[in-house]
Design an enzyme around this catalytic site. Sequence first.
Site, PDB file in Angstrom:
ATOM      1  N   ARG A  44       0.838  -1.197   0.000  1.00 42.58           N
ATOM      2  CA  ARG A  44       0.000   0.000   0.000  1.00 42.58           C
ATOM      3  C   ARG A  44       0.875   1.248   0.000  1.00 42.58           C
ATOM      4  O   ARG A  44       1.784   1.376   0.814  1.00 42.58           O
ATOM      5  CB  ARG A  44      -0.894   0.000   1.235  1.00 42.58           C
ATOM      6  CG  ARG A  44      -1.631   1.309   1.514  1.00 42.58           C
ATOM      7  CD  ARG A  44      -2.487   1.164   2.764  1.00 42.58           C
ATOM      8  NE  ARG A  44      -3.105   2.414   3.192  1.00 42.58           N
ATOM      9  CZ  ARG A  44      -2.786   3.074   4.297  1.00 42.58           C
ATOM     10  NH1 ARG A  44      -1.821   2.605   5.096  1.00 42.58           N
ATOM     11  NH2 ARG A  44      -3.406   4.188   4.619  1.00 42.58           N
ATOM     12  N   ARG A  85      -8.627  18.418   9.222  1.00 40.18           N
ATOM     13  CA  ARG A  85      -7.594  18.550  10.250  1.00 40.18           C
ATOM     14  C   ARG A  85      -7.655  19.933  10.881  1.00 40.18           C
ATOM     15  O   ARG A  85      -8.152  20.885  10.290  1.00 40.18           O
ATOM     16  CB  ARG A  85      -6.202  18.316   9.656  1.00 40.18           C
ATOM     17  CG  ARG A  85      -5.978  16.907   9.147  1.00 40.18           C
ATOM     18  CD  ARG A  85      -4.546  16.629   8.779  1.00 40.18           C
ATOM     19  NE  ARG A  85      -4.393  15.268   8.321  1.00 40.18           N
ATOM     20  CZ  ARG A  85      -4.233  14.212   9.118  1.00 40.18           C
ATOM     21  NH1 ARG A  85      -4.197  14.387  10.424  1.00 40.18           N
ATOM     22  NH2 ARG A  85      -4.094  13.005   8.629  1.00 40.18           N
ATOM     23  N   LYS A 228     -13.241   2.324   0.696  1.00 39.47           N
ATOM     24  CA  LYS A 228     -12.954   2.291   2.132  1.00 39.47           C
ATOM     25  C   LYS A 228     -14.217   2.682   2.905  1.00 39.47           C
ATOM     26  O   LYS A 228     -14.768   3.761   2.693  1.00 39.47           O
ATOM     27  CB  LYS A 228     -11.803   3.234   2.469  1.00 39.47           C
ATOM     28  CG  LYS A 228     -10.472   2.807   1.855  1.00 39.47           C
ATOM     29  CD  LYS A 228      -9.394   3.852   2.045  1.00 39.47           C
ATOM     30  CE  LYS A 228      -8.996   4.008   3.490  1.00 39.47           C
ATOM     31  NZ  LYS A 228      -7.857   4.961   3.633  1.00 39.47           N
ATOM     32  N   THR A 286      -6.185  -1.462  10.101  1.00 36.91           N
ATOM     33  CA  THR A 286      -5.951  -0.552  11.232  1.00 36.91           C
ATOM     34  C   THR A 286      -5.780  -1.278  12.565  1.00 36.91           C
ATOM     35  O   THR A 286      -6.665  -2.012  13.003  1.00 36.91           O
ATOM     36  CB  THR A 286      -7.065   0.514  11.384  1.00 36.91           C
ATOM     37  OG1 THR A 286      -7.375   1.073  10.112  1.00 36.91           O
ATOM     38  CG2 THR A 286      -6.606   1.605  12.335  1.00 36.91           C
TER      39      THR A 286
END
Length: 479
Positions: A44, A85, A228, A286
Site C-alpha cells: 500500500r 484537520r 474504504k 488498522t
Amino acid sequence: MATMAAAAPWKRASRTKIVATIGPACSSVTRLVELIRAGVDVFRINTAHGSRADHQASLDNVRAAELEVGTPVAVLVDLAGPKMRLTELHDGEVHCNSGDTIRIVRNETPGPGELASAYKPLLDELRPGNRVMLADGTVALQVVSVEPDVAICEVVQAGVVRSRQGINLPGAKLSAPAVSPEDASNAEWAATAGADYISLSFVRRADDVRGLRRLLRPLGSEAQICAKIEKPEALAELDAIVAEADAVMVARGDLGVEVDIAQMAVVQKRIVGACRRACKPVIIATQMLDSMHHSRLPTRAEATDVANAILDGADACMLSGETAVGKFPRESVEMMHRIAVATETLIRRQPAPRGQLNVAPITAATTGAAVEIAETLGAKLIIVATATGVSALSVSQYRGPAPIVGVSESTASLRRMCLYWGVIPLPNAPVNDDRRLLEYIIARGRGSGDLVNGDRLILLSGTGLPTSRHNMLLVHEVG
C-alpha cells in the site's frame, strides 16, 4: 513486464493475503524483497504522506522487488480523501477539560484555547447537537451553538488536542466532494503508473465510486477500485457501495471514531458479510498488530483480532504503521502469516456465493464443481486459467481446502489475484495449451518436491466456445 524468475508456485502456507504499507521502515528494494518473502502480497502506498516523487519511487521499488523474487505483487494506491484537520494551534496544543467551553473559529490562526480547521466550510456545516471528535476520537466536543464565525462547544470527553490532528464529525452531512482535486491528481498518476488497486477514502454513497471510475476510464487503466468504509453514511448504503466497488476495505481508524466503538466488531462483521454475499474481496485494516510498532510480539488481543477477522471471512489483513514506521516490519508480517496459518485450520468450505460476480452460469457451475471435486478427491491443487482473474476469485470465495493456482497471459490479472484469498498467481505459464500447462506445473512441482506420483490436480479452463469462458473441468493424476 520483464520475465519473472522461476519460483515454486504453492510454497505459501497461509491462504489469507497480507497488505503492507510502505514507509521509511521498508522502502528500499532490499527490505521489500524481505517482506515479500515473509508473506506480503500487496503493498500500500499512502498518498496522505510524502511527495509524488516518493510515491513513484515506492512503486518502482515494488516492481524491482517483484522481479527479484519472481512472484507477482500488487500495488494499492490509497487516496487521502477529504480528511479534516486542525490548523496550527496557539502554543501547539489545547487542554480540553470536561465541561469546558471550547470555541471553534473561522480564523485560521486561533487564539489561546481556541480551535480552527483547515476545512473551510466546517462552521457552515456544524449544527447544535453535533459531535466533534478530535485526536482519533480521544477528545469529544458537543456543539452548543453556531454563529457565522464561531461554534461554541462543550467538552464531553477530556484530553489534549494538538496542531494538525484529525477532525471527525459523526452524523454530519459534509459538502466536501468524495474525490478532491488532489485525490484526482493522485488517482490519475496511479492509473498511468500501473497501480493495481486505487482505494477511495471516506466513501459515502455508490456514486462516489462511480465518480472515480469515470475519472479512470479515459486513462485506459486496469486498476480496480477499493472502497474504504469509514463513514456512517456508507453503512446506510453498504450493499450498493459493495456492488459498485471491485474490493472493499474496513478502515477501522476513522470508522472507529465515526461509529460507537462498542459497535466496531458488529459493524466489521456486517461489512465482511456484505462482501462475501457479493463475492468481493475485503481487507480488514488498522491496529491489527499495533503494539508491534515497538515490540517483537503482539498482544494476545491483537493476535485474536487478526484470527477473528480471518474467521469472519476477510480475504486480506493489512499492516499500517507496523511496516511503514515500526521497528519490526518483517517480524510483523511473519506474525500475521503465522496467525493466519494457525487460524485457517478452522475454515471449512462455504456454500455457493450468491453474487458470483456476474459470471456466466456455466462458469459459476464449473467453479463450484472444481472446489467440490478437489475436496472429494483430496486434490493437491486447483489450476485456473483465466483472462481477467474473475474465475479465480469465484473459486476463492468457496474457501475450499486446495490451494488455487491462477494462470493468465495478463500481468495485470496476475497482480490483481494477489488480493484473492487462497489464490497463488503463477507467471510465465503456457496458458493456451492445457497439456503444456499441466506438464509445466507438474515439472515445477516435482522439482520442488511439492508433487509426487498419485497427486491429483484439477484444471479449470475452456474449450474456446462462445457459450462460456470456463466450460471444461479436467482431473489429472500425476504419474
